[in-house]
Each structure stands twice: as C-alpha cells, then as structure tokens.
Motif scaffolding. Sequence first.
Motif, short mmCIF file in Angstrom:
data_model
loop_
_atom_site.label_atom_id
_atom_site.label_comp_id
_atom_site.label_asym_id
_atom_site.label_seq_id
_atom_site.Cartn_x
_atom_site.Cartn_y
_atom_site.Cartn_z
N ASP A 110 6.20 1.62 -7.26
CA ASP A 110 7.17 1.79 -6.18
C ASP A 110 7.16 0.60 -5.23
OD1 ASP A 110 7.76 4.32 -7.14
OD2 ASP A 110 6.31 5.31 -5.83
N SER A 111 8.26 0.44 -4.49
CA SER A 111 8.31 -0.55 -3.42
C SER A 111 7.52 0.00 -2.24
CB SER A 111 9.75 -0.79 -2.99
OG SER A 111 10.52 -1.24 -4.08
N GLN A 117 3.32 -7.10 4.38
CA GLN A 117 3.97 -7.73 3.22
C GLN A 117 4.75 -6.68 2.43
OE1 GLN A 117 4.04 -11.00 2.13
NE2 GLN A 117 5.36 -10.31 0.51
N TRP A 118 5.98 -6.97 2.08
CA TRP A 118 6.85 -6.06 1.32
C TRP A 118 6.65 -6.31 -0.17
CZ3 TRP A 118 9.59 -1.83 2.06
CH2 TRP A 118 10.55 -1.47 1.11
#
Length: 122
Positions: A110-111, A117-118
């Motif tokens: 998953d995101s 930090q993304w």
Amino acid sequence: MLVNVISGRIANRLGLGGVNYSVDSACASSLTAIELAVKELRFGSSDMVLAGGADFHNSINDFLMFASVKALSPSGYCRSFDESADGICLGEGVGVVVLKRLSDAERDGDSYIRGGQWYRRF
C-alpha cells in the motif's frame, strides 16, 4: 437526526465487518475517531479501519448559539493555533482515512507515509 445509525448504514453499504460506531465529542470528534481507530489496530481487533468525521448540518440555531457566546470570527477567517485567531467559522464537510498497521501496509504494497517520506505503490 439519528447519528448512531450513520456508521451502521455506511458499514452495511460498503459490506464491512467488525465494530462500527459514531463518536460525538464536539470539535474533537474526528480526532477522537482516529484515536479509537488506532486503538483497534494496536489491540489487534481490526487489521484495517475507516475513521473520519462529518459536519453536515449547520442551521440558523447553530449560528445563533455560537454567536451568543461570541465564538464566531468577526474577521470571517479561521486561524487555528495562530496568535491572531479571533474565533471559528461554520462550515460543512466530510473526511475519511483508511488506517492499517505499517507492517501490514508494507506487506500489502500500500501507499503510506513514514518519517515524512511518501511511499507509493506502482
């Protein structure tokens, strides 16, 4: 009118399992909902949780009550946590977040955000 029914209807329409409930803690309702969602994850009661908030009914009575205690911003701007804050502004909206344990999000690809930090799933 029946706030306690809302979460059940949402869970039913989305085919969700597990517990569902509505929280009313005035201006802190959304934050309280997220806190409770995190507890569900920490205690292992759920593996994924939807948490959010909605304010969808601002009637003239709400305006009059907030005006009577001088809570409304005379400038018409909401400046949360600012020295120049002078009151609140009434509005309507809905927001929902999907929460999982970080280890589960990483496992599932998953995101997520970690340490500012993304990380995105492609």
